[in-house]
Motif scaffolding. Structure first.
Motif, PDB file in Angstrom:
ATOM      1  N   ASP A   9      13.633  13.352 -24.698  1.00 35.82           N
ATOM      2  CA  ASP A   9      13.224  12.253 -23.821  1.00 35.82           C
ATOM      3  C   ASP A   9      12.059  11.459 -24.391  1.00 35.82           C
ATOM      4  OD1 ASP A   9      15.105  13.056 -22.091  1.00 35.82           O
ATOM      5  OD2 ASP A   9      13.748  14.063 -20.686  1.00 35.82           O
ATOM      6  N   GLU A  10      11.354  12.063 -25.361  1.00 37.42           N
ATOM      7  CA  GLU A  10      10.162  11.395 -25.897  1.00 37.42           C
ATOM      8  C   GLU A  10      10.256  11.185 -27.405  1.00 37.42           C
ATOM      9  OE1 GLU A  10       6.279  12.606 -23.820  1.00 37.42           O
ATOM     10  OE2 GLU A  10       7.443  14.449 -23.821  1.00 37.42           O
ATOM     11  N   SER A  11      11.467  11.266 -27.926  1.00 41.45           N
ATOM     12  CA  SER A  11      11.597  11.201 -29.382  1.00 41.45           C
ATOM     13  C   SER A  11      11.776   9.768 -29.882  1.00 41.45           C
ATOM     14  CB  SER A  11      12.796  12.035 -29.831  1.00 41.45           C
ATOM     15  OG  SER A  11      13.983  11.478 -29.305  1.00 41.45           O
ATOM     16  N   PHE A  12      11.292   9.556 -31.093  1.00 40.64           N
ATOM     17  CA  PHE A  12      11.590   8.342 -31.854  1.00 40.64           C
ATOM     18  C   PHE A  12      12.227   8.821 -33.140  1.00 40.64           C
ATOM     19  CE2 PHE A  12       8.110   7.409 -29.054  1.00 40.64           C
ATOM     20  CZ  PHE A  12       8.446   6.172 -28.531  1.00 40.64           C
ATOM     21  N   HIS A  13      13.443   8.400 -33.365  1.00 38.67           N
ATOM     22  CA  HIS A  13      14.147   8.901 -34.545  1.00 38.67           C
ATOM     23  C   HIS A  13      14.596   7.730 -35.403  1.00 38.67           C
ATOM     24  CE1 HIS A  13      16.124  12.012 -36.865  1.00 38.67           C
ATOM     25  NE2 HIS A  13      17.103  11.147 -37.051  1.00 38.67           N
ATOM     26  N   LEU A  14      14.006   7.635 -36.557  1.00 39.20           N
ATOM     27  CA  LEU A  14      14.320   6.540 -37.477  1.00 39.20           C
ATOM     28  C   LEU A  14      14.857   7.153 -38.754  1.00 39.20           C
ATOM     29  CD1 LEU A  14      14.234   3.653 -38.581  1.00 39.20           C
ATOM     30  CD2 LEU A  14      11.773   3.884 -38.844  1.00 39.20           C
ATOM     31  N   GLN A  15      16.142   6.946 -38.995  1.00 40.59           N
ATOM     32  CA  GLN A  15      16.784   7.605 -40.129  1.00 40.59           C
ATOM     33  C   GLN A  15      17.264   6.550 -41.116  1.00 40.59           C
ATOM     34  OE1 GLN A  15      19.191  10.835 -38.944  1.00 40.59           O
ATOM     35  NE2 GLN A  15      19.973  11.257 -40.984  1.00 40.59           N
ATOM     36  N   THR A  74      25.150  10.246 -32.622  1.00 44.81           N
ATOM     37  CA  THR A  74      23.885  10.236 -31.888  1.00 44.81           C
ATOM     38  C   THR A  74      24.156  10.868 -30.531  1.00 44.81           C
ATOM     39  OG1 THR A  74      23.316   8.229 -33.075  1.00 44.81           O
ATOM     40  CG2 THR A  74      21.957   8.795 -31.167  1.00 44.81           C
ATOM     41  N   GLN A  75      23.827  12.127 -30.430  1.00 44.65           N
ATOM     42  CA  GLN A  75      24.169  12.896 -29.237  1.00 44.65           C
ATOM     43  C   GLN A  75      23.248  12.563 -28.074  1.00 44.65           C
ATOM     44  OE1 GLN A  75      27.125  14.348 -29.704  1.00 44.65           O
ATOM     45  NE2 GLN A  75      26.678  16.485 -30.140  1.00 44.65           N
ATOM     46  N   GLU A  76      21.964  12.420 -28.369  1.00 45.10           N
ATOM     47  CA  GLU A  76      20.996  12.068 -27.334  1.00 45.10           C
ATOM     48  C   GLU A  76      19.700  11.670 -27.999  1.00 45.10           C
ATOM     49  OE1 GLU A  76      20.279  15.614 -24.973  1.00 45.10           O
ATOM     50  OE2 GLU A  76      20.515  16.839 -26.759  1.00 45.10           O
ATOM     51  N   GLY A  77      18.788  11.108 -27.212  1.00 46.61           N
ATOM     52  CA  GLY A  77      17.487  10.741 -27.765  1.00 46.61           C
ATOM     53  C   GLY A  77      16.952   9.451 -27.177  1.00 46.61           C
ATOM     54  N   ASN A  78      15.683   9.466 -26.912  1.00 45.33           N
ATOM     55  CA  ASN A  78      14.993   8.339 -26.288  1.00 45.33           C
ATOM     56  C   ASN A  78      15.148   7.050 -27.097  1.00 45.33           C
ATOM     57  OD1 ASN A  78      12.885   6.833 -24.862  1.00 45.33           O
ATOM     58  ND2 ASN A  78      11.564   7.369 -26.595  1.00 45.33           N
ATOM     59  N   TRP A  79      14.902   7.162 -28.389  1.00 46.55           N
ATOM     60  CA  TRP A  79      14.894   5.972 -29.271  1.00 46.55           C
ATOM     61  C   TRP A  79      15.449   6.386 -30.617  1.00 46.55           C
ATOM     62  CZ3 TRP A  79      12.961   4.361 -33.944  1.00 46.55           C
ATOM     63  CH2 TRP A  79      12.631   3.009 -34.137  1.00 46.55           C
ATOM     64  N   THR A  80      16.531   5.769 -31.031  1.00 57.91           N
ATOM     65  CA  THR A  80      17.141   6.131 -32.315  1.00 57.91           C
ATOM     66  C   THR A  80      17.476   4.871 -33.081  1.00 57.91           C
ATOM     67  OG1 THR A  80      18.169   8.047 -31.246  1.00 57.91           O
ATOM     68  CG2 THR A  80      19.012   7.431 -33.419  1.00 57.91           C
ATOM     69  N   ARG A  81      17.097   4.877 -34.346  1.00 58.07           N
ATOM     70  CA  ARG A  81      17.447   3.742 -35.191  1.00 58.07           C
ATOM     71  C   ARG A  81      17.942   4.293 -36.527  1.00 58.07           C
ATOM     72  NH1 ARG A  81      16.304  -1.953 -36.247  1.00 58.07           N
ATOM     73  NH2 ARG A  81      17.100  -2.260 -38.347  1.00 58.07           N
ATOM     74  N   SER A 117      22.628   7.607 -22.507  1.00 61.44           N
ATOM     75  CA  SER A 117      22.562   7.594 -21.046  1.00 61.44           C
ATOM     76  C   SER A 117      21.112   7.369 -20.644  1.00 61.44           C
ATOM     77  CB  SER A 117      23.088   8.917 -20.490  1.00 61.44           C
ATOM     78  OG  SER A 117      22.346   9.992 -21.013  1.00 61.44           O
ATOM     79  N   GLY A 118      20.858   7.319 -19.343  1.00 61.36           N
ATOM     80  CA  GLY A 118      19.496   7.077 -18.864  1.00 61.36           C
ATOM     81  C   GLY A 118      18.975   5.775 -19.450  1.00 61.36           C
ATOM     82  N   THR A 119      17.813   5.855 -20.082  1.00 62.82           N
ATOM     83  CA  THR A 119      17.262   4.641 -20.700  1.00 62.82           C
ATOM     84  C   THR A 119      17.277   4.753 -22.220  1.00 62.82           C
ATOM     85  OG1 THR A 119      15.035   5.550 -20.554  1.00 62.82           O
ATOM     86  CG2 THR A 119      15.744   4.133 -18.744  1.00 62.82           C
ATOM     87  N   GLU A 120      18.149   5.596 -22.739  1.00 61.59           N
ATOM     88  CA  GLU A 120      18.202   5.803 -24.189  1.00 61.59           C
ATOM     89  C   GLU A 120      18.542   4.508 -24.931  1.00 61.59           C
ATOM     90  OE1 GLU A 120      19.350  10.555 -24.408  1.00 61.59           O
ATOM     91  OE2 GLU A 120      20.956   9.090 -24.603  1.00 61.59           O
ATOM     92  N   HIS A 121      17.990   4.423 -26.122  1.00 59.91           N
ATOM     93  CA  HIS A 121      18.178   3.238 -26.963  1.00 59.91           C
ATOM     94  C   HIS A 121      18.701   3.699 -28.311  1.00 59.91           C
ATOM     95  CE1 HIS A 121      16.933  -0.891 -28.333  1.00 59.91           C
ATOM     96  NE2 HIS A 121      17.009  -0.272 -29.503  1.00 59.91           N
ATOM     97  N   ILE A 122      19.845   3.148 -28.732  1.00 57.69           N
ATOM     98  CA  ILE A 122      20.425   3.561 -30.015  1.00 57.69           C
ATOM     99  C   ILE A 122      20.821   2.327 -30.817  1.00 57.69           C
ATOM    100  CG2 ILE A 122      22.457   4.190 -28.596  1.00 57.69           C
ATOM    101  CD1 ILE A 122      21.962   5.246 -32.236  1.00 57.69           C
ATOM    102  N   ASP A 123      20.376   2.301 -32.049  1.00 59.64           N
ATOM    103  CA  ASP A 123      20.587   1.138 -32.909  1.00 59.64           C
ATOM    104  C   ASP A 123      21.126   1.601 -34.264  1.00 59.64           C
ATOM    105  OD1 ASP A 123      20.343  -1.019 -34.647  1.00 59.64           O
ATOM    106  OD2 ASP A 123      18.346  -1.592 -33.963  1.00 59.64           O
ATOM    107  N   ASN A 124      22.297   1.109 -34.628  1.00 62.51           N
ATOM    108  CA  ASN A 124      22.846   1.370 -35.964  1.00 62.51           C
ATOM    109  C   ASN A 124      22.847   0.082 -36.767  1.00 62.51           C
ATOM    110  OD1 ASN A 124      23.842   4.209 -36.150  1.00 62.51           O
ATOM    111  ND2 ASN A 124      24.968   3.593 -34.309  1.00 62.51           N
TER     112      ASN A 124
END
Ligand code: ADP
Ligand code: MG
Lengths: 253, 424
Positions: B227-233, B251-258, B281-288
């Motif tokens: 819920d509090e992660s920032f993931h930049l790969q 991207t299974q889950e995560g607050n912020w993923t790029r 889901s929720g307020t998750e943000h995912i960017d590819n």
């Protein structure tokens, strides 16, 4: 089995069924005929539980229960089946897998154990041969890439698999050549029994040469305006629907 | 005012991080690190005014007082990740949890112990202005995995790499290098797991993949944020002629993923495949974000990204395909399909094709829509409850990506995530 009383239904604010009544007893075959746009598919949809249609008045009782309150899947569990006029293509969902899930949902609703793989396969084989549906088709995605005739046969195959008590066939004959029509009719005839009723919606009399109905109703402008025996279908074939329209809308003298 | 402006500088973050940076930088990388440090000064955190970051804000990252952490022992590996693996916690090798051994065919180990130097080959493509986080990673690279597969060797078993990010306000910067020599092949599955309920974590990863002539690489990436992660790969691929690469990102889950994946096709007859599936889901943000750069002729690239967006989640896809003047007879296909399950979910999808050659076959498509209500109704009339009908349709939709899986054994956990997210 089924009693429809004074049914009124609309879609997008437009009233399509305008006080329709009919009664179907166990084992009976009812044909519903009528010109295009008279509301035949709407009736089928309302009975199957399509949410797009709003029932504004009337009642539908099925085996003594209020059918209109049930979700489409619950209706199915209780034995209602609709063969679609336009079967839906569902890419990626296997015909056979979804049917197995459907059968098991129904069994669960009736407190029964899931069907065994062996029993299921046996049934698939048996019912597919009933409508001469190719083995390959039973395994493919639901209706995807099926020809018009294959889609209609797939509907009857599914019907046979689900073992319903009230079968509603919406223009299952349309788009079929005479050989396919015979196959479908033969499949339906083999499913006829004293506990199973049919509502057969058709635009043409042709299908009724092969599936002989107990009653023929004429649906016009959202109401059943005429009911008779199988000879009514022949009369309609000969005279078309114009005389019905004239009877309903007499020219003012 | 002065200080406010200062805080948006990446170099300010680098300065404040240097106190907690304890990793040893290998000799061959020291120049790169120095260069990156130098180029960082003056670089700002990206804002939505930058085209590359238009739909993904980094302000939340810039506001946290990040530090590196040496904490590597309180990590737990999910039970379902079985078999030999190499494990990193907060950018440090955890040799207790690792049980992966090299053999005659390949070398594997932590970045800091490796003298495999591939940086020079990637330098022409380096663009710190567009992606300043890369400069940060290169200035302070931590331990990730380095894999080298010898020519003509084929690694039979999938190599499992597990990255765990844990603690509060902890930044991790694993640096990975993979080199497949001529005619070799390897399969990798990468896990990125941010510990739940531990606090804010930020992973800023970078991987360099060098795939040699006629080599084959397959990689599945599983991202489990919190819920509090920032993931930049960040991943950069260099592909030599006749090579084949498949990368699947889940991207299974995560607050912020790029995810930034850049593929340079440097030879003929290459087959490059980038696939992804996300179900925020929720307020998750995912960017590819992907770049596929066809520099040479007769190669093929395929991209398939699919998303199912629930609740108030936000998805972003940006796929750029370049077909250079020399890249005649290129086939490049790209497709991004999205299903919005709720009215409040948002998808921003932008395919971009830049074609400078004339004899090419390229197509791209982007669709965002709802589940087919008619199909759901049809299944319902057969006795399938609405929820299950929806699941069937979504599974079918996901299957188009899942069928490209490199390691079939992770299918279960992906399907399970779909089920649990839909059940809520
Ligand atoms: N989804 C819909 N939206 C709007 N009108 C519809 C819809 N479905 C049917 N109708 C209208 O309802 C009327 C009856 O249609 P239908 O029940 O399909 O007739 P039939 O099956 O007898 O040909 C037609 O006028 C048709 O245009
Ligand atoms: Mg109709």
């Amino acid at each position: 089995m089924l009693e429809v009383k004074n049914l009124r239904a609309k879609i997008e604010g437009k009233e399509i069924l305008k006080g329709l009544s009919m009664k179907v007893n166990p084992g009976e075959v009812h044909a519903i005929m009528g010109p295009n746009g008279s509301g035949k598919s709407t009736l089928a949809s309302v009975l199957a539980g399509n949410e797009d249609f709003e029932v504004s008045e009337g009642t539908v009782s099925y085996k003594g229960e209020n059918l209109l309150e049930m979700e489409p899947d619950v209706r199915s569990h209780k034995g209602v089946f609709l063969a679609f006029q336009y079967p839906v293509e569902i890419p990626g969902v296997s015909n056979i897998n979804f049917l197995k899930a459907a059968i098991n949902e129904r069994r669960e609703a009736h407190g029964q154990e899931p069907i065994t793989a062996k029993e299921f396969l046996k049934r698939v084989k048996e019912k597919a041969s009933l409508v001469e549906l190719d083995n390959k088709l039973t395994n493919r995605s639901v209706n995807e890439g099926f020809s018009g005739g294959e889609k209609k046969r797939n509907e009857i195959f599914q019907m046979a698999m689900l073992d319903p008590t009230l079968c509603i066939l919406d223009e299952t004959d349309s788009g079929l050549d005479i050989d396919a029509l015979k196959i479908v009719a033969n499949g339906v005839n083999q499913l006829r029994s004293k506990d199973r009723s049919f509502i057969i919606v058709t635009h043409y009399q042709r299908l009724l040469d092969y599936i002989v109905p107990d009653f023929v109703h004429v649906l016009y402008d959202g109401k059943i305006v005429k009911t008779g025996g199988k000879e009514l279908a022949l009369e309609l074939e000969e005279k078309g629907y114009d005389w019905i329209k004239e009877e309903q809308n007499p020219v003012e003298a | 005012m002065e200080t406010l402006i200062e805080e948006t500088k990446i170099s300010a973050l680098a300065t404040s991080l240097s106190g907690s940076f304890s990793n040893k930088i290998p000799d061959h990388f020291k120049n790169t690190a120095e260069r990156a440090t130098g180029l960082m000064s003056g670089l700002e955190f990206p804002s939505t005014r930058d085209e590359y970051w238009k739909y993904t804000r980094t302000a939340q990252i810039s506001k946290v007082d990040w530090k590196f952490s040496d904490e590597i022992f309180n990590a737990e590996i999910p039970a379902h990740i079985s078999g030999p693996k190499i494990v990193f916690v907060n950018g440090h090798l955890n040799s207790e949890l690792s049980d992966l051994n090299a053999n005659a065919n390949f070398e594997i180990g932590p970045f800091h112990e490796s003298n495999l130097d591939v940086e020079k080959e990637f330098e022409p493509y380096e663009d710190f202005r567009t992606n300043p986080f890369l400069a940060l990673n290169k200035a302070m690279p931590q331990n990730g995995y380095v894999l080298r597969v010898s020519a003509k060797s084929n690694i039979e078993n999938t190599i499992a790499v597990v990255n765990i990010y844990t603690g509060d306000k902890v930044i991790s910067q694993p640096k990975n290098v993979v080199v497949l020599e001529k005619g070799s092949s390897a399969k990798i599955k990468e896990y990125h797991i941010h510990t739940k309920n531990s606090g804010k974590t930020f992973a800023n990863t970078h991987s360099s993949f060098v795939v040699g002539r006629n080599a084959q690489l397959g990689i599945d990436i599983l991202q489990y944020g919190s819920d509090e992660s920032f993931h930049l790969q960040n991943a950069d691929f260099l592909l030599d002629r006749d090579s084949r690469v498949v990368q699947n990102t889940f991207t299974q889950e995560g607050n912020w993923t790029r995810n930034n994946t850049n593929v340079r096709i440097q030879g003929e007859n290459v087959n490059a495949n980038l696939n992804g599936f996300y179900i925020p889901s929720g307020t998750e943000h995912i960017d590819n974000h992907t770049i596929i750069d066809h520099e040479k002729s007769n190669s093929e690239s395929n991209e398939l990204y699919r998303g199912v967006l629930l609740d108030k989640s936000v998805g972003v896809f940006n796929g750029k395909v370049f077909v250079r003047q020399d890249a005649q007879k290129t086939n490049a296909f790209q497709s991004n399909g999205n299903v919005l399950i709720s009215d409040t979910a948002t998808m921003n999808s932008k395919p971009e094709l830049e074609i400078y050659a004339d004899d090419v076959k390229c197509s791209h498509g982007s669709t965002t829509g709802q589940l087919n209500d008619e199909a759901i109704y049809y299944l319902q009339t057969r006795g399938v409850p609405k929820k299950l009908a929806r699941k069937m349709l979504i599974s079918a939709f996901a299957e188009d990506v899942l069928k490209h899986l490199v390691s079939e054994d992770i299918r279960g956990e992906i399907e399970e995530k779909i089920d649990t997210k839909l059940a809520k």
